[in-house]
Scaffold this motif. Structure first.
Motif, PDB file in Angstrom:
ATOM      1  N   PRO A  20       0.765  -1.248   0.000  1.00 18.36           N
ATOM      2  CA  PRO A  20       0.000   0.000   0.000  1.00 18.36           C
ATOM      3  C   PRO A  20       0.796   1.298   0.000  1.00 18.36           C
ATOM      4  O   PRO A  20       0.269   2.337  -0.375  1.00 18.36           O
ATOM      5  N   LEU A  21       2.067   1.260   0.439  1.00 19.21           N
ATOM      6  CA  LEU A  21       2.888   2.471   0.444  1.00 19.21           C
ATOM      7  C   LEU A  21       4.073   2.299  -0.506  1.00 19.21           C
ATOM      8  O   LEU A  21       4.647   1.214  -0.612  1.00 19.21           O
ATOM      9  N   TYR A  22       4.415   3.392  -1.173  1.00 19.25           N
ATOM     10  CA  TYR A  22       5.622   3.352  -1.997  1.00 19.25           C
ATOM     11  C   TYR A  22       6.838   3.105  -1.115  1.00 19.25           C
ATOM     12  O   TYR A  22       6.880   3.525   0.049  1.00 19.25           O
ATOM     13  N   GLU A  23       7.813   2.437  -1.668  1.00 19.09           N
ATOM     14  CA  GLU A  23       9.084   2.245  -0.958  1.00 19.09           C
ATOM     15  C   GLU A  23       9.623   3.617  -0.563  1.00 19.09           C
ATOM     16  O   GLU A  23       9.488   4.580  -1.296  1.00 19.09           O
ATOM     17  N   ARG A  24      10.194   3.706   0.616  1.00 18.08           N
ATOM     18  CA  ARG A  24      10.564   4.993   1.212  1.00 18.08           C
ATOM     19  C   ARG A  24      11.374   5.880   0.277  1.00 18.08           C
ATOM     20  O   ARG A  24      11.036   7.064   0.063  1.00 18.08           O
ATOM     21  N   ALA A  25      12.451   5.368  -0.287  1.00 16.79           N
ATOM     22  CA  ALA A  25      13.311   6.191  -1.141  1.00 16.79           C
ATOM     23  C   ALA A  25      12.556   6.684  -2.374  1.00 16.79           C
ATOM     24  O   ALA A  25      12.732   7.828  -2.814  1.00 16.79           O
ATOM     25  N   PHE A  26      11.696   5.813  -2.919  1.00 18.00           N
ATOM     26  CA  PHE A  26      10.928   6.187  -4.114  1.00 18.00           C
ATOM     27  C   PHE A  26       9.904   7.266  -3.758  1.00 18.00           C
ATOM     28  O   PHE A  26       9.689   8.210  -4.522  1.00 18.00           O
ATOM     29  N   ALA A  27       9.287   7.140  -2.587  1.00 16.82           N
ATOM     30  CA  ALA A  27       8.319   8.139  -2.137  1.00 16.82           C
ATOM     31  C   ALA A  27       8.986   9.502  -1.968  1.00 16.82           C
ATOM     32  O   ALA A  27       8.404  10.543  -2.299  1.00 16.82           O
ATOM     33  N   ILE A  28      10.202   9.488  -1.467  1.00 15.35           N
ATOM     34  CA  ILE A  28      10.953  10.736  -1.306  1.00 15.35           C
ATOM     35  C   ILE A  28      11.233  11.369  -2.660  1.00 15.35           C
ATOM     36  O   ILE A  28      11.101  12.590  -2.836  1.00 15.35           O
ATOM     37  N   GLU A  29      11.600  10.555  -3.634  1.00 13.18           N
ATOM     38  CA  GLU A  29      11.860  11.071  -4.980  1.00 13.18           C
ATOM     39  C   GLU A  29      10.612  11.699  -5.579  1.00 13.18           C
ATOM     40  O   GLU A  29      10.701  12.685  -6.321  1.00 13.18           O
ATOM     41  N   ARG A  30       9.471  11.152  -5.262  1.00 13.33           N
ATOM     42  CA  ARG A  30       8.208  11.715  -5.768  1.00 13.33           C
ATOM     43  C   ARG A  30       7.948  13.099  -5.168  1.00 13.33           C
ATOM     44  O   ARG A  30       7.484  14.011  -5.855  1.00 13.33           O
ATOM     45  N   ILE A  31       8.257  13.267  -3.884  1.00 11.69           N
ATOM     46  CA  ILE A  31       8.111  14.586  -3.250  1.00 11.69           C
ATOM     47  C   ILE A  31       9.111  15.572  -3.855  1.00 11.69           C
ATOM     48  O   ILE A  31       8.770  16.737  -4.138  1.00 11.69           O
ATOM     49  N   LYS A  32      10.322  15.126  -4.074  1.00 15.70           N
ATOM     50  CA  LYS A  32      11.329  16.001  -4.692  1.00 15.70           C
ATOM     51  C   LYS A  32      10.885  16.432  -6.084  1.00 15.70           C
ATOM     52  O   LYS A  32      11.088  17.589  -6.486  1.00 15.70           O
ATOM     53  N   ALA A  33      10.280  15.526  -6.814  1.00 17.35           N
ATOM     54  CA  ALA A  33       9.813  15.848  -8.158  1.00 17.35           C
ATOM     55  C   ALA A  33       8.701  16.900  -8.115  1.00 17.35           C
ATOM     56  O   ALA A  33       8.677  17.836  -8.913  1.00 17.35           O
ATOM     57  N   ALA A  34       7.788  16.746  -7.159  1.00 21.98           N
ATOM     58  CA  ALA A  34       6.715  17.726  -7.003  1.00 21.98           C
ATOM     59  C   ALA A  34       7.282  19.092  -6.633  1.00 21.98           C
ATOM     60  O   ALA A  34       6.852  20.131  -7.149  1.00 21.98           O
ATOM     61  N   ARG A  35       8.261  19.097  -5.735  1.00 21.99           N
ATOM     62  CA  ARG A  35       8.912  20.336  -5.327  1.00 21.99           C
ATOM     63  C   ARG A  35       9.557  21.040  -6.519  1.00 21.99           C
ATOM     64  O   ARG A  35       9.406  22.252  -6.715  1.00 21.99           O
ATOM     65  N   SER A  36      10.263  20.284  -7.343  1.00 20.91           N
ATOM     66  CA  SER A  36      10.935  20.851  -8.511  1.00 20.91           C
ATOM     67  C   SER A  36       9.936  21.445  -9.482  1.00 20.91           C
ATOM     68  O   SER A  36      10.166  22.520 -10.055  1.00 20.91           O
ATOM     69  N   ALA A  37       8.806  20.759  -9.673  1.00 18.30           N
ATOM     70  CA  ALA A  37       7.788  21.257 -10.596  1.00 18.30           C
ATOM     71  C   ALA A  37       7.175  22.560 -10.102  1.00 18.30           C
ATOM     72  O   ALA A  37       6.919  23.481 -10.887  1.00 18.30           O
ATOM     73  N   ILE A  38       6.945  22.637  -8.804  1.00 11.97           N
ATOM     74  CA  ILE A  38       6.376  23.862  -8.225  1.00 11.97           C
ATOM     75  C   ILE A  38       7.364  25.019  -8.330  1.00 11.97           C
ATOM     76  O   ILE A  38       6.995  26.163  -8.645  1.00 11.97           O
ATOM     77  N   ASP A  39       8.634  24.726  -8.092  1.00  8.60           N
ATOM     78  CA  ASP A  39       9.643  25.780  -8.109  1.00  8.60           C
ATOM     79  C   ASP A  39      10.003  26.239  -9.512  1.00  8.60           C
ATOM     80  O   ASP A  39      10.533  27.343  -9.688  1.00  8.60           O
ATOM     81  N   ALA A  40       9.721  25.407 -10.513  1.00  7.02           N
ATOM     82  CA  ALA A  40      10.149  25.714 -11.876  1.00  7.02           C
ATOM     83  C   ALA A  40       9.599  27.038 -12.390  1.00  7.02           C
ATOM     84  O   ALA A  40      10.294  27.764 -13.108  1.00  7.02           O
ATOM     85  N   ASP A  41       8.355  27.363 -12.022  1.00  8.01           N
ATOM     86  CA  ASP A  41       7.787  28.637 -12.491  1.00  8.01           C
ATOM     87  C   ASP A  41       7.626  29.648 -11.355  1.00  8.01           C
ATOM     88  O   ASP A  41       6.917  30.645 -11.496  1.00  8.01           O
ATOM     89  N   ARG A  42       8.292  29.354 -10.226  1.00 13.87           N
ATOM     90  CA  ARG A  42       8.275  30.272  -9.081  1.00 13.87           C
ATOM     91  C   ARG A  42       6.848  30.629  -8.670  1.00 13.87           C
ATOM     92  O   ARG A  42       6.543  31.778  -8.336  1.00 13.87           O
ATOM     93  N   SER A  43       6.000  29.626  -8.651  1.00 13.84           N
ATOM     94  CA  SER A  43       4.583  29.862  -8.382  1.00 13.84           C
ATOM     95  C   SER A  43       4.302  30.191  -6.919  1.00 13.84           C
ATOM     96  O   SER A  43       3.319  30.874  -6.611  1.00 13.84           O
ATOM     97  N   GLY A  44       5.135  29.693  -6.014  1.00 11.45           N
ATOM     98  CA  GLY A  44       4.873  29.919  -4.607  1.00 11.45           C
ATOM     99  C   GLY A  44       3.823  28.989  -4.031  1.00 11.45           C
ATOM    100  O   GLY A  44       3.373  29.176  -2.901  1.00 11.45           O
ATOM    101  N   VAL A  45       3.424  27.971  -4.792  1.00 11.40           N
ATOM    102  CA  VAL A  45       2.438  27.009  -4.296  1.00 11.40           C
ATOM    103  C   VAL A  45       3.035  26.230  -3.134  1.00 11.40           C
ATOM    104  O   VAL A  45       4.184  25.785  -3.181  1.00 11.40           O
ATOM    105  N   LEU A  46       2.235  26.049  -2.081  1.00 13.50           N
ATOM    106  CA  LEU A  46       2.682  25.358  -0.877  1.00 13.50           C
ATOM    107  C   LEU A  46       2.501  23.850  -1.063  1.00 13.50           C
ATOM    108  O   LEU A  46       1.410  23.390  -1.411  1.00 13.50           O
ATOM    109  N   LEU A  47       3.560  23.096  -0.838  1.00 18.64           N
ATOM    110  CA  LEU A  47       3.541  21.646  -1.033  1.00 18.64           C
ATOM    111  C   LEU A  47       3.359  20.916   0.296  1.00 18.64           C
ATOM    112  O   LEU A  47       4.120  21.127   1.238  1.00 18.64           O
ATOM    113  N   THR A  48       2.356  20.049   0.345  1.00 20.44           N
ATOM    114  CA  THR A  48       2.125  19.223   1.518  1.00 20.44           C
ATOM    115  C   THR A  48       2.508  17.783   1.210  1.00 20.44           C
ATOM    116  O   THR A  48       2.053  17.210   0.214  1.00 20.44           O
ATOM    117  N   GLY A  49       3.349  17.204   2.067  1.00 20.94           N
ATOM    118  CA  GLY A  49       3.728  15.806   1.943  1.00 20.94           C
ATOM    119  C   GLY A  49       2.891  14.967   2.886  1.00 20.94           C
ATOM    120  O   GLY A  49       2.818  15.251   4.085  1.00 20.94           O
TER     121      GLY A  49
END
Length: 271
Positions: free
Chosen positions: A123-152
């Motif tokens: 039911p849960l992604y493997e820990r390291a893979f889950a972390i990579e998914r959060i990093k990917a979301a962070r990068s996407a939000i930061d790419a256009d300097r949107s200021g969107v708040l990311l919740t993990g």
């Protein structure tokens, strides 16, 4: 002056700095407008509540449907809207990033990514893979300097993995990976909540409260920054609908209809 998207996003971040606020979950444009009129400072979508409005089960809506729904919510109110973006509608981090970038364009002020897989066997992604998914979301939000708040989000308690130390470990890792706010839906006791708050401090924690639980004041005393209710408002609305519909279908009577909210008041609210 009109409220701009930048204003909404700045306001949303400011709300997380001190105190504790309620982030109710509308399920359509009408419920979003009603919550704004009641004085709430921000709103959050609900994956389950929205899915039921289109006749689907939770986690069965498409990315296209969710983005259209978020766009409508954000356009309907002057309040910041946080998106329940489920697991990013993808498994691989690069796909999560692409979908988050699209989600940001709907006008949301915040967005959450969870670590559940949808697979009962794992039911849960493997820990390291889950972390990579959060990093990917962070990068996407930061790419256009949107200021969107990311919740993990760590979904452990919702999928039967209730090892609090595991949940806290993941939340701390998500914070390190760039999550601005942390969320472990399903934790209920004061001890659990306090432990999560202390572990991720100074980053804010979202607490899910359903049919029972702490008051806003009690949650605030534990250091919780925001409270959401998930699909609870939608379930409450469906409860009234189903009681009245079942009475008509099974008994041929209409007494439940007398309990409806006055149509005149609704017209005033939306007028």
């Amino acid at each position: 002056m009109p409220v701009t998207l930048a204003d909404k996003r700045a306001t949303f971040r400011k709300l997380h700095e001190t105190g504790c606020f309620v982030l109710p979950n509308p399920f359509d444009v009408g419920s979003a407008k009603a919550l704004q009129q009641l004085g709430f400072k921000a709103l959050a979508s609900t994956s389950a509540g929205f899915a039921w409005t289109v006749g689907k089960a939770d986690n069965r809506v498409t990315l296209d449907e969710v983005c259209a729904h978020l766009t409508a919510l954000c356009a309907a109110v002057d309040l910041p809207v946080n998106a329940d973006f489920e697991g990013g509608f993808a498994h691989k981090p690069e796909k999560v990033a692409a979908h988050v970038a699209r989600g940001v364009q709907t006008g949301v002020a915040g967005l959450s990514i969870e670590d559940s897989t949808g697979d009962a066997a794992k039911p849960l992604y493997e820990r390291a893979f889950a972390i990579e998914r959060i990093k990917a979301a962070r990068s996407a939000i930061d790419a256009d300097r949107s200021g969107v708040l990311l919740t993990g989000r760590c979904e452990g308690f919702l999928v039967g993995q209730t090892d609090l130390n595991m949940v806290i470990d993941r939340l701390c890792a998500y914070a390190d990976a760039g999550a601005d706010c942390l969320y472990a839906p399903g934790i209920k006791t004061k001890e659990q909540i306090s432990a999560v708050v202390k572990a991720v401090s100074p980053k804010p924690v979202n607490l899910l409260i359903g049919a029972s639980g702490l008051s806003v004041a009690e949650a605030a005393d534990l250091g919780v920054r925001r409270i959401s209710v998930g699909g609870s408002l939608a379930r409450t609305a469906w409860a009234g609908f189903m009681r009245a519909a079942r009475e008509m279908a099974e008994q041929g009577t209409f007494t439940e209809l007398a309990k409806g909210f006055p149509g005149g008041e609704l017209n005033k609210m939306f007028g």
